[in-house]
Write a protein that holds these residues in place. Sequence first.
Motif, short mmCIF file in Angstrom:
data_model
loop_
_atom_site.label_atom_id
_atom_site.label_comp_id
_atom_site.label_asym_id
_atom_site.label_seq_id
_atom_site.Cartn_x
_atom_site.Cartn_y
_atom_site.Cartn_z
N ALA A 146 -7.04 5.44 -4.06
CA ALA A 146 -5.66 5.52 -3.71
C ALA A 146 -6.20 7.81 -4.25
O ALA A 146 -5.37 8.62 -3.87
N ASP A 151 -3.62 8.49 -1.64
CA ASP A 151 -3.00 7.27 -0.66
C ASP A 151 -2.55 6.48 -1.69
O ASP A 151 -3.01 5.84 -2.79
N GLU A 153 -0.84 4.15 0.03
CA GLU A 153 -0.60 2.96 0.61
C GLU A 153 -1.71 2.13 0.53
O GLU A 153 -1.41 0.61 -0.02
N GLU A 154 -2.39 2.25 -0.27
CA GLU A 154 -3.18 1.14 -1.34
C GLU A 154 -2.32 0.19 -2.36
O GLU A 154 -2.92 -0.81 -2.70
N VAL A 155 -1.43 1.27 -3.02
CA VAL A 155 -0.87 0.54 -3.95
C VAL A 155 -0.26 -0.91 -3.41
O VAL A 155 -0.32 -1.60 -5.31
N CYS A 211 -2.61 3.73 -10.64
CA CYS A 211 -1.89 3.64 -9.62
C CYS A 211 -0.96 4.46 -9.25
O CYS A 211 0.58 5.26 -8.24
#
Length: 239
Positions: A146, A151, A153-155, A211
């Motif tokens: 991430a 990104d 989105e993965e969090v 994150c």
Amino acid sequence: MDNSKIKQHISRQFNEEMEDIRNKVLSMGGLVEQQVDLATKAFMGYDMENAEKVVQQDHQVNEMEKDIDHECTEIMAKRQPAAFDLRMLIATIKIITDLERIGDEAARIAKMTMRLEGADYYQDKYYEIEHLLNLVKDMLNGALDAYARNDVEEVIAITEQDAKVDREYTSITRQLITQMMENPRNITRALDMLWAARALERIGDHACNVCEQVIYMVKGKDVRHMSREELERTVNAVR
């Protein structure tokens, strides 16, 4: 003027400095991932060679943290960055602190392994933590990915993994307490396992911290101390 041109940095050297920092963080992250993998393999399979390697790598991780921290501080002082660039530097300083602490946890497991060499009871492989290890490794890898790709989105998926890690840790703790109650001869082995499981659970927490800093870096939102539900709402709102 085109927005994409406005966002371009005036200084090519500044671009190179920022990219250098990102690459160094990812190199540090890769080394820390290796530490976690080798430390737990050493612990579960009483591999003293890998345990010693992890301890040696810990010094390298510490030096990388200091080097990146110094570079970030110098850029902030000389370049006076703003917006995303400033957030990236601030987040990076916090991320490398979490990576260094992950390395510390891996080194702690490795040192425990070295201390246990030759113990009479140290003959069963510590299979109980294998699933916990795989969950934590996935979290750390996802957090670094991430960061590399900016990104968020993965969090959400990674925070869901953290909930699984917490449940697995609780389950392991209950199993080991039961083993100790049933047979006092299991106490020493069970305590070693508890320390190793606790270290892995902490590594998962540090991955979540990474994150959180990625979200701050990309979106400018401070999501520290939020519940998973609050974090999910925040990430969805700023997409």
